[in-house]
Design an enzyme around this catalytic site. Structure first.
Site, PDB file in Angstrom:
ATOM      1  N   ASN A 185     -37.683  45.098  56.620  1.00  0.00           N
ATOM      2  CA  ASN A 185     -38.735  45.046  55.603  1.00  0.00           C
ATOM      3  C   ASN A 185     -39.963  44.385  56.238  1.00  0.00           C
ATOM      4  O   ASN A 185     -39.937  43.193  56.543  1.00  0.00           O
ATOM      5  CB  ASN A 185     -38.235  44.224  54.400  1.00  0.00           C
ATOM      6  N   HIS A 239     -41.972  51.610  49.797  1.00  0.00           N
ATOM      7  CA  HIS A 239     -41.890  50.354  50.558  1.00  0.00           C
ATOM      8  C   HIS A 239     -40.455  50.174  51.046  1.00  0.00           C
ATOM      9  O   HIS A 239     -39.501  50.245  50.258  1.00  0.00           O
ATOM     10  CB  HIS A 239     -42.319  49.191  49.657  1.00  0.00           C
ATOM     11  N   CYS A 272     -45.744  42.712  49.336  1.00  0.00           N
ATOM     12  CA  CYS A 272     -45.308  44.025  49.843  1.00  0.00           C
ATOM     13  C   CYS A 272     -46.096  45.181  49.244  1.00  0.00           C
ATOM     14  O   CYS A 272     -46.025  46.303  49.749  1.00  0.00           O
ATOM     15  CB  CYS A 272     -43.819  44.228  49.599  1.00  0.00           C
TER      16      CYS A 272
END
Ligand code: ACO
Length: 335
Positions: A286, A256, A114
């Site tokens: 996500n 994020h 990520c």
């Protein structure tokens, strides 16, 4: 000395939208659980046969368009950040470069889960600042739907597919869009917290067959949650210090999109009002390496940013890895 400046922003989401209610028909879960624990209402999943490279190519094309460029533009470097490459070998980036007509561009993938987009942004900014290339394309692209276990309700409700891309070009020191600094870090002692256990040399080299579920993405959610808040907050503060900004000078925090509660906790740690923390997790989930450019594009399209305002990007992911970037916002229209 050349400076790296953000010149274009493009995104692509697969057309298939998957709602919490749809997932509640597949797993023992509910819209209420997913919404209150994560903030997510829906996400996009790729169609069968649609790969990370397909999403990356479209996002890259749109970023070029946003920068006033076409396929075949003079781009010296393409970096694709992804956890879900088209193949274990070769990298996804050279194929994307070829499909975008970026003849002879240096092209490689970055695997920082990520945090990948921030890592890729730093690599591309460095290449421009070192005078190696005049223009670079950075893409974060993922198809997590291909690595989610049908037996794991926790990960299956969180992750979505998508791609976001930015064009960086040589610019002036005072130009809006300039990347001013980065903070990157890792802690491999936490490698087991986020992992696909099988399919790499560790498992293949052991000569042992893997259980089917070991080929899927695994995450120890609670521990990851605590690390995510701590690492993104500390990295952001370290970067603010190194570029000489105070938190109250930051116009927007673009973190994020891991979990709405994580984003709020990071904003709180930095002493920022939560309305300055950009969120679009409710619509996309996500999306790992694609998360930051997708959030940037959504907020920019809604007119949230003023050209020249100070922006802080921060990410955390498997590895463990983390990274933050400081920039001023350019006068661009995302595509
Ligand atoms: N639906 C219903 N119940 C569920 C679900 C679900 N989808 N998933 C888990 N549960 C249950 C659990 O089984 C547990 O039940 P129990 O109490 O009976 O044992 C209960 O809900 C609580 O589970 P927790 O794991 O404690 O739930 P938590 O509040 O921690 O939320 C979550 C889980 C959303 C995963 C959270 O921990 C999180 O967001 N973690 C961070 C994720 C992250 O930041 N990722 C970024 C990096 S990822 C990357 O790099 C790719």
């Amino acid at each position: 000395m050349p400076y790296a400046v953000l010149q274009g922003l493009g995104t692509y989401l697969p057309t298939r939208r998957v709602t919490n209610d749809e997932l509640a028909g597949l797993f023992d879960t509910s819209d209420e659980w997913i919404t209150t624990r994560t903030g997510i209402k829906e996400r996009c999943w790729a169609e069968p046969g649609q790969s990370t490279g397909d999403l990356a190519t479209e996002a890259g094309r749109r970023a070029l368009k946003s920068a006033g460029l076409d396929d075949g533009a003079d781009v010296g470097l393409l970096v694709v950040a992804t956890t879900t490459p088209d193949h274990p070998c070769p990298g996804t980036a050279p194929d994307v470069a070829a499909r975008l007509g970026l003849a002879n561009a240096a092209a490689y993938d970055i695997s920082a889960v990520c945090s990948g987009f921030v890592y890729a942004l730093e690599a591309a900014a460095n290449a421009i600042q070192a005078g190696r290339v005049e223009r670079a394309l950075v893409i974060g692209a993922e198809t997590y739907s291909t690595i989610l276990s049908p037996n794991d309700r926790t990960t299956s409700v969180i992750f979505g597919d998508g791609a976001g891309a930015v064009v960086l070009s040589c610019g002036a020191a005072d130009e809006p869009g300039r990347l001013l600094g980065f903070d990157l870090g890792s802690d491999g002692t936490g490698k087991d917290l986020i992992q696909i256990p099988a399919g790499g040399s560790r498992q293949r080299g052991s000569g042992l067959a893997a259980a089917e579920d070991d080929y899927y993405f695994t995450m120890q959610g609670k521990k990851v949650f605590a690390h995510a808040v701590h690492r993104m907050s500390d990295s952001s503060l370290a970067l603010l210090k190194s570029v000489g900004w105070t938190p109250d000078q930051v116009g927007h925090l673009v973190g994020h999109q891991a979990n709405l509660r994580i984003l709020r906790a990071v904003a709180e740690q930095l002493g920022l009002d939560t309305d300055r923390a950009v969120t679009n997790i409710e619509k996309v989930g996500n999306t790992s390496a694609a998360s930051i450019p997708l959030a940037l594009a959504d907020a920019a399209a809604a007119g949230a940013f003023q050209p020249g305002e100070r922006m802080l990007l921060t990410a955390f992911g498997g590895g463990l890895t983390w990274g933050s970037a400081a920039l001023t916002w350019p006068d661009i229209t995302p595509v």
